[in-house]
Design an enzyme around this catalytic site. Structure first.
Site, PDB file in Angstrom:
ATOM      1  N   TYR A 217     -16.931  18.850 -12.776  1.00 53.36           N
ATOM      2  CA  TYR A 217     -17.418  17.473 -12.959  1.00 53.36           C
ATOM      3  C   TYR A 217     -18.384  17.108 -11.829  1.00 53.36           C
ATOM      4  O   TYR A 217     -18.104  17.353 -10.661  1.00 53.36           O
ATOM      5  CB  TYR A 217     -16.208  16.525 -13.002  1.00 53.36           C
TER       6      TYR A 217
ATOM      7  N   ASP B 260      -8.062  20.390 -12.124  1.00 51.81           N
ATOM      8  CA  ASP B 260      -8.399  19.147 -12.810  1.00 51.81           C
ATOM      9  C   ASP B 260      -8.078  19.357 -14.288  1.00 51.81           C
ATOM     10  O   ASP B 260      -8.736  20.122 -14.984  1.00 51.81           O
ATOM     11  CB  ASP B 260      -9.887  18.820 -12.596  1.00 51.81           C
TER      12      ASP B 260
ATOM     13  N   LYS C 171      -9.155   8.587 -18.672  1.00 51.78           N
ATOM     14  CA  LYS C 171      -9.533   9.247 -19.928  1.00 51.78           C
ATOM     15  C   LYS C 171      -8.340   9.329 -20.884  1.00 51.78           C
ATOM     16  O   LYS C 171      -7.817   8.319 -21.283  1.00 51.78           O
ATOM     17  CB  LYS C 171     -10.116  10.626 -19.595  1.00 51.78           C
TER      18      LYS C 171
ATOM     19  N   ARG D  63       0.824  -1.215   0.000  1.00 50.16           N
ATOM     20  CA  ARG D  63       0.000   0.000   0.000  1.00 50.16           C
ATOM     21  C   ARG D  63       0.860   1.268   0.000  1.00 50.16           C
ATOM     22  O   ARG D  63       0.365   2.363  -0.206  1.00 50.16           O
ATOM     23  CB  ARG D  63      -0.963  -0.036   1.192  1.00 50.16           C
TER      24      ARG D  63
HETATM   25  C1  PLP Z   1     -13.064  16.097 -15.411  1.00 48.43           C
HETATM   26  C2  PLP Z   1     -13.146  14.824 -14.627  1.00 48.43           C
HETATM   27  N1  PLP Z   1     -12.531  14.746 -13.450  1.00 48.43           N
HETATM   28  C3  PLP Z   1     -12.582  13.617 -12.698  1.00 48.43           C
HETATM   29  C4  PLP Z   1     -13.303  12.517 -13.124  1.00 48.43           C
HETATM   30  C5  PLP Z   1     -13.364  11.289 -12.258  1.00 48.43           C
HETATM   31  O1  PLP Z   1     -12.488  10.315 -12.748  1.00 48.43           O
HETATM   32  P1  PLP Z   1     -12.678   8.742 -12.544  1.00 48.43           P
HETATM   33  O2  PLP Z   1     -13.926   8.366 -13.266  1.00 48.43           O
HETATM   34  O3  PLP Z   1     -11.426   8.161 -13.132  1.00 48.43           O
HETATM   35  O4  PLP Z   1     -12.801   8.492 -11.084  1.00 48.43           O
HETATM   36  C6  PLP Z   1     -13.949  12.562 -14.348  1.00 48.43           C
HETATM   37  C7  PLP Z   1     -14.723  11.404 -14.824  1.00 48.43           C
HETATM   38  O5  PLP Z   1     -15.453  11.508 -15.776  1.00 48.43           O
HETATM   39  C8  PLP Z   1     -13.866  13.739 -15.126  1.00 48.43           C
HETATM   40  O6  PLP Z   1     -14.487  13.850 -16.300  1.00 48.43           O
END
Ligand code: PLP
Length: 356
Positions: free
Chosen positions: A94, A152, A177, A43
């Site tokens: 998001y 982000d 993504k 971990r």
């Molecule tokens: C801009 C953005 N940030 C964070 C996330 C969350 O990521 P995860 O689905 O890998 O947990 C997403 C998921 O769609 C996203 O589009």
């Protein structure tokens, strides 16, 4: 030697270049380690994580810490703040980030409005935002912030935007993504410049146990190798498609900053019109998520928490298919759906739980 991002993506995170060494990193599958060494337990650390982290860290200009998902990375940033910290999260971020903060806001944080960001203990930025494609002036946010700024960077990737160079303290990605790019894994990563932030992130990961799987991390590094070429190709297609969509009579508005692989477009006829378009697509896949080799589309307003999104808005993640095949599919769907929507044949869809 200075390495440009295209070169970093190909060469970072490889084993030391010594005679007989493998070119590709191994997948380290071990839950524990012989005692008295630098790592005691799985971990804490893992060499496959390190390979991926080295590559993402070099691309973003900081030290990367990999997590089990983008949400785990985002949660680690928020949970690194002291109890009662004021966190500012934009209303257009998001939906998963907003809902996490809102839930923890009941006992853990004070969630303040974007207008109060200047006095917040942590300012969260998402640029471009999902799915409204709003672009923030990161340097301006940093200049007016009194506390750390986290960005982000999922939609932009470090190839198009490097927030740490603009003064941000932490960068977060859903590596699910574009970074990994093949819609076959979930992964997250947070990148920071200061030892203080890197230590906080590693500690959160260790304590929460939101650790990535070595295999997913290995696959993500493999995907990252081609990020620059994937991005170049999909962005070129996105630019062409955004222009054509904007000129199409069935499209009310296109939201595209002029770069990147994701856009949103609003179909005339609201939810019914947009659902009819999605239903008529034969190549573009109706699925949530984005940033993979295949083009995906989703009507976001149907998700709980996305009520502010126009009902007819479709988020469109452009993949690597031939741009003319994508346009043929879109044009045919927009054409056939236009008549269906005006006849009112497509039913309003109900809400479904928050999704990526
Ligand atoms: C801009 C953005 N940030 C964070 C996330 C969350 O990521 P995860 O689905 O890998 O947990 C997403 C998921 O769609 C996203 O589009």
């Amino acid at each position: 030697m200075t390495r440009r991002p295209e070169t970093i993506a190909v060469h970072a995170g490889r084993p030391p270049r010594v005679p007989g060494a493998p070119l590709a990193p191994g997948i380290e599958l071990s839950s524990t380690y012989v005692q008295d060494g630098p790592v005691a337990y799985g971990r804490e650390d893992n060499q496959t994580w390190r390979a991926f982290e080295d590559a993402v860290g070099e691309l973003e200009g900081g030290v990367a810490v990999a997590f089990a998902s983008g949400m785990a990375a985002a949660a680690a940033v928020f949970e690194s703040m002291p109890v009662g910290a004021k966190v500012a999260v934009p209303g257009g971020a998001y939906v998963g980030t907003r809902s996490f903060v809102a839930e923890r806001g009941e006992d853990r944080f004070v969630v303040v409005d974007q207008a109060e960001a200047a006095g917040a203990d942590l300012v969260w930025v998402e640029s471009p935002s999902n799915p409204m494609m709003e672009v923030a002036d990161i340097a301006a946010v940093v200049a007016s912030a009194s506390g750390p700024v986290a960005v982000d960077n999922t939609f932009a990737t470090p190839l198009l935007q490097r927030p740490l160079e603009l003064g941000a303290d932490v960068v977060v990605h859903s590596a699910t993504k574009l970074l990994s790019g093949h819609s076959d894994l979930l992964l997250g990563v947070a990148v920071a410049r200061s030892d203080e932030w890197v230590d906080r992130l590693r500690l959160r990961r260790y304590k929460h146990g939101a650790i990535p799987g070595p295999f997913e991390t290995w696959l993500a590094l493999r995907g990252l190798r081609t990020l620059p070429v994937r991005l170049e190709r999909a962005s070129a297609s996105a630019l062409v498609l955004a222009d054509r969509l904007a000129a199409h009579p069935a499209v009310e508005r296109v939201r595209y900053p002029g770069w990147g692989t994701v856009m949103a477009f609003e179909v005339r006829g609201g939810a019914a019109g947009a659902d009819a378009v999605v239903g008529a697509l034969r190549l573009v896949v109706p699925a949530t998520s984005l940033g993979g080799v295949e083009s995906l589309v989703e009507r976001r307003n149907k998700l709980v928490g996305e009520e502010h999104v126009p009902p007819g808005l479709l988020r469109f993640s452009v993949g690597l298919e031939h741009v003319e095949d994508l346009w043929d599919d879109l044009a045919a769907a927009l054409g056939s759906a236009g008549s269906a929507a005006s006849a009112g044949s497509a039913a309003e869809a109900g809400s479904v739980a928050a999704r990526p």
